[in-house]
Design an enzyme around this catalytic site. Structure first.
Site, mmCIF file in Angstrom:
data_model
loop_
_atom_site.group_PDB
_atom_site.id
_atom_site.type_symbol
_atom_site.label_atom_id
_atom_site.label_comp_id
_atom_site.label_asym_id
_atom_site.label_seq_id
_atom_site.Cartn_x
_atom_site.Cartn_y
_atom_site.Cartn_z
ATOM 1 N N ASP A 191 43.854 4.474 -12.056
ATOM 2 C CA ASP A 191 44.957 3.659 -12.567
ATOM 3 C C ASP A 191 46.266 4.257 -12.038
ATOM 4 O OD1 ASP A 191 45.792 1.546 -14.794
ATOM 5 O OD2 ASP A 191 47.154 3.249 -14.941
ATOM 6 N N ASP A 225 46.728 -2.821 -11.045
ATOM 7 C CA ASP A 225 46.826 -1.526 -10.349
ATOM 8 C C ASP A 225 45.601 -0.669 -10.601
ATOM 9 O OD1 ASP A 225 47.313 -1.169 -13.014
ATOM 10 O OD2 ASP A 225 48.873 0.342 -12.743
#
Length: 885
Positions: free
Chosen positions: A489, A532
């Site tokens: 992440d 993301d």
């Protein structure tokens, strides 16, 4: 016959024999103990001789030390003499977890420096400390009370050349375990060996550095010689190429073979995977391409009329050009090229472009062009000069071939019709073949698009889950193999989108995917799940370290600056790691969930790190989620207790104001104090809710407080800067103040200096808006953010609060001078200044000598005024009377 009488044994003789037996037993026990000690010390000496790292040595020392003395609670502190930083390379404790986990908000070196370990490092002498001695050291201000209390604490300094480089510590929490002179002697022996090991490893490190330096020097010398050889080889290649071009111009080969061989000669000099030659036909003002090779398309462009393309630009200006991708974009935007016919523009994927005009008899006859599609083949100015020089010989060769072909053309007129028909049939076949190939490409593209991310081109969730399922089946069939799953992440992606725009956010994701590919092998799978979030399947790894090495490479790669919107952007990543088949029931979803859980654990540790999933990780994650949910429930149910701590005058101890602090009695984890509550609120993004909760508590009981403590009572409320970062937060705060029962003139609102320094624009605007309501504005935590004097001079603030960390560390002259400077700043600018964290009479006395006259801390808090939600009316006058007395 007379019987013989046996001699009688007296009681004294029996007792004497019993004492001798007891003494022999004690001697046997003592000799057995001595043998155990001797064997253990020999083992420790053996470890010190053969160990290759301090970690292995510490573990071996601990194992053998336990056979000599009770050492379940054992740790080693090490000092970097170059920087003064203290670390814990080995730590084992029955009660406390590692200090970095016990005090996550404090830097471990500063924490240890304040404790009893730091005391031994400063004195350089062994310390045997029981409860009474520990209490005396705390009372004298020499150490801070950190960690769980122990009954006995034994620390021995590690020295080399009379310089302290660490501390060896054992401690006891039980009355059954005690230490003495023997233990102290054993600790000294072990410390001597630790010092020797550290010195030996340091010498090894210096030797390795010297080897690396020498290798670097040899490598540089080799590179220099290699460069000279390369230059000579280039010169020889150039000369050979010119001879080959001259031979081609004089040969009888056809034009169809002539240009490919010219291209072959060019390729010997510099990369020319994408190359074409264009010729100008003056009569018809058209442009043809007798030779064309490209990685983009296998079919050469057809002859066309002269327009405003990039090739025409070179022919028009009659100058060789080396253009970058940005140069081409600028020319397109300026309308210099492709203005009238943008359909000709196929330069989007080009990285560099070189165009050279070809002159025959002093007139433009055509152009030679090469370009690159990747950064691997980059051109420089010297390549432009080289190609310009070679192009003169190529033009001469083309002119000669034109003359030869002109002679042949008359003999080929009869064959034109046959050739045209043959060409027409070939074109039909080519068109049919292209249609078939196009149909196949479309079908393949549809399959590809269904399984790949449109932005980055990486496999999507569907494709990745199929690949993960296959990997699970494989390791179940081959139990000696394993794989690892990395859940990544990115940090700061939302901020990039919000500040730079979604286009730059997409560029950020594309660049990140490119960097991640460089960190893994070809047989590994990289995919984007969305947003993301990226995942990597590390196939066929050997051990845990393989996955850790990849994580380290990813963190290093992602931490390098990005260039977005013509500015550098720093990002980071949090990585969760899960391994295959921890349980037989694991499937693709559960392994992905495990990696996701570990990733969130990494984010909670401060981001920029990785966490490997295990059952303990899952337990801590669930425990953290449960604690955050309990905290939210406590806010909703009013279980947070609010107290008022006094702010007093140093001279007469008169109470000047009150500041609210809060704590929470958790059902299972016990009492959670004010600082821990703030940390928890920041983690759950509920800091504004906690501030509103405290504000409403005080406002609800203000009338009772005013009647008990007097109408002149002042309230100091510290608030999070989240209230003023957005318009809706500031609007809500202003409405709360307007509806409050507290008189605006009696209300002081403090914002932290660090937050002000990070975002001074929002703070200044909010300060001016709040001052209009009549409230008093101040800055707390002063001395931590280092606000500039120019900023303080025009702020509408009335008070500063010296940070508790400054008040509690007035040890040397520089710290005293700095505290004095803070007081002079406040006095010069006409601000009230308070000292926070005044916990001892010595601190109060020191601050008074520096000019501080008011403050708050444990030394003044004889009693706190408690506001209880569940009681509608509080006997405030009684509590206030007790507080004042």
């Amino acid at each position: 016959m007379e019987k013989r009488k046996l001699p009688s044994v007296s009681c004294n003789n029996i007792e004497h024999l019993q004492r001798r037996v007891s003494r022999l037993r004690r001697l046997a026990t003592k000799y057995k103990r001595a043998e155990i000690i001797q064997n253990a010390l020999l083992e420790i000496s053996n470890i010190a001789t053969h160990v290759v790292s301090l970690d292995a040595f510490y573990q071996g020392v601990h194992n053998h030390l336990q056979s000599l003395i009770p050492a379940d609670n054992f740790f080693v502190a090490s000092v970097d003499n170059a920087t003064g930083n203290i670390s814990l390379p080995f730590f084992a404790d029955e009660k406390d977890s590692h200090p970095s986990e016990l005090y996550p908000d404090e830097e471990i070196s500063s924490l240890l420096q304040r404790g009893i370990t730091g005391y031994v490092l400063k004195t350089g002498e062994p310390l045997f400390c029981d409860e009474q001695r520990f209490t005396e050291l705390v009372a004298e201000g020499k150490i801070d009370d950190l960690g769980s209390p122990c009954l006995q604490w034994l620390g021995f300094p590690i020295k080399h050349n009379n310089i302290v480089s660490g501390v060896l510590v054992v401690q006891s929490y039980s009355n059954d375990i005690s230490y003495g002179e023997l233990e102290l002697e054993l600790m000294g022996f072990i410390c001597h060996h630790i010092s020797g090991v550290m010195e030996r490893l340091r010498h090894n490190e210096e030797l390795e550095i010297a080897i690396v330096q020498r290798t670097k020097e040899l490598s540089q010398a080799y590179d220099k010689v290699k460069l000279e050889v390369q230059e000579r080889v280039k010169a020889e290649k150039l000369q050979e190429s010119l001879f080959q071009i001259a031979d081609l111009s004089a040969s009888n080969i056809s034009g169809q073979d002539f240009y490919p061989q010219i291209h072959q000669v060019i390729s010997q000099l510099l990369p020319a995977d994408n190359c074409f030659i264009s010729l100008v036909h003056k009569a018809s003002q058209t442009l043809s391409f007798p030779f064309y090779v490209s990685q983009l398309s296998g079919e050469p462009p057809k002859p066309r009329a002269m327009q405003d393309g990039l090739t025409e630009f070179i022919l028009k200006h009659q100058q060789p050009k080396l253009l970058s991708q940005q140069d081409i974009k600028d020319m397109v935007q300026a309308g210099v090229i492709y203005g009238t016919n943008p359909a000709l523009n196929h330069t989007q994927t080009m990285k560099q472009w070189i165009g050279i005009p070809l002159f025959i008899h002093g007139e433009i006859a055509g152009g030679l062009t090469i370009y690159s599609l990747t950064d691997q083949n980059s051109y420089e100015a010297k390549d432009l000069e080289l190609l310009t020089f070679v192009s003169q010989h190529i033009a001469n060769a083309i002119e000669r071939k034109f003359a030869v072909e002109q002679l042949k053309r008359s003999h080929e007129l009869l064959e034109d019709k046959v050739e045209k028909r043959t060409k027409a049939i070939a074109e039909m076949n080519d068109n049919l073949q292209r249609q078939i190939m196009q149909r196949k490409k479309m079908e393949a593209q549809l399959v590809y698009d269904a399984k790949h991310d449109n932005l980055t081109g990486l496999p999507n969730r569907s494709f990745f889950m199929e690949r993960l399922s296959q990997a699970i089946k494989h390791v179940r069939r081959h139990q000696n193999e394993q794989f690892s799953l990395l859940f990544i992440d990115l940090d700061g992606f939302k901020q990039i989108n919000d500040t730079l725009g979604h286009l730059e956010g997409d560029r950020f994701l594309i660049e990140t995917s490119t960097r991640l590919k460089l960190c893994i092998r070809e047989n590994d799978t990289l995919a984007r799940l969305g947003g993301d979030e990226f995942v990597i399947l590390l196939d066929s790894i050997h051990n845990l370290k393989d996955a850790e090495d990849v994580c380290e490479r990813i963190l290093q790669t992602i931490s390098e600056p990005y260039v977005l919107a013509h500015q550098q952007v720093i990002s980071g990543a949090s990585i969760g790691v899960a391994f295959s088949c921890l349980n037989a029931s694991d499937n693709s979803e559960s392994i992905l969930r495990n990696a996701d859980t570990a990733m969130y654990q990494a984010k909670s540790k401060g981001k920029g790190c990785y966490v490997i999933f295990d059952r303990e990780t899952e337990y801590h994650f669930n425990q953290r989620i449960e604690l955050e949910q309990d905290f939210l429930s406590a806010l909703e149910n009013g279980d947070i207790v609010v107290e008022l701590t006094p702010i007093v005058s140093f001279a007469d101890s008169d109470i000047l104001a009150y500041e609210p602090i809060s704590h929470w009695q958790h059902p299972s984890q016990g009492l959670i104090h004010n600082n821990e509550l703030s940390t928890l609120a920041n983690q759950t993004q509920t800091m504004m809710m906690l501030d509103d909760y405290i504000f409403k508590y005080i406002d609800h009981h203000y009338k009772a407080l005013a009647s008990g403590l007097g109408d002149g009572i002042q309230i100091h409320i510290p608030l999070s800067s989240q209230h003023i970062k957005h318009k809706y937060g500031l609007r809500s705060l202003k409405n709360t103040i307007k509806r409050s029962q507290i008189s605006a003139s009696k209300l002081w609102i403090f914002f932290h200096e660090k937050s002000f320094v990070k975002d001074s624009t929002h703070h200044i605007s909010a300060f001016e808006s709040l001052v209009e309501l009549g409230v008093n504005i101040g800055i707390n935590g002063f001395g931590t953010g280092y606000s500039s004097l120019s900023s303080l001079s025009f702020l509408p603030i009335k008070a500063l609060k010296l940070d508790a960390d400054v008040s509690q560390h007035l040890i040397n002259d520089k710290q005293l001078q700095l505290a004095k400077a803070y007081q002079l700043i406040a006095t010069t600018l006409g601000f009230e200044i308070y000292a926070e964290g005044v916990n001892t009479p010595e601190q109060k006395k020191t601050l008074e000598s520096l000019g501080y006259h008011q403050g708050q801390g444990e030394v003044f808090s004889l009693a706190n005024l408690v506001l209880t939600q569940h009681t509608e009316q509080v006997d405030t006058p009684k509590l206030a009377s007790e507080l004042i007395t």
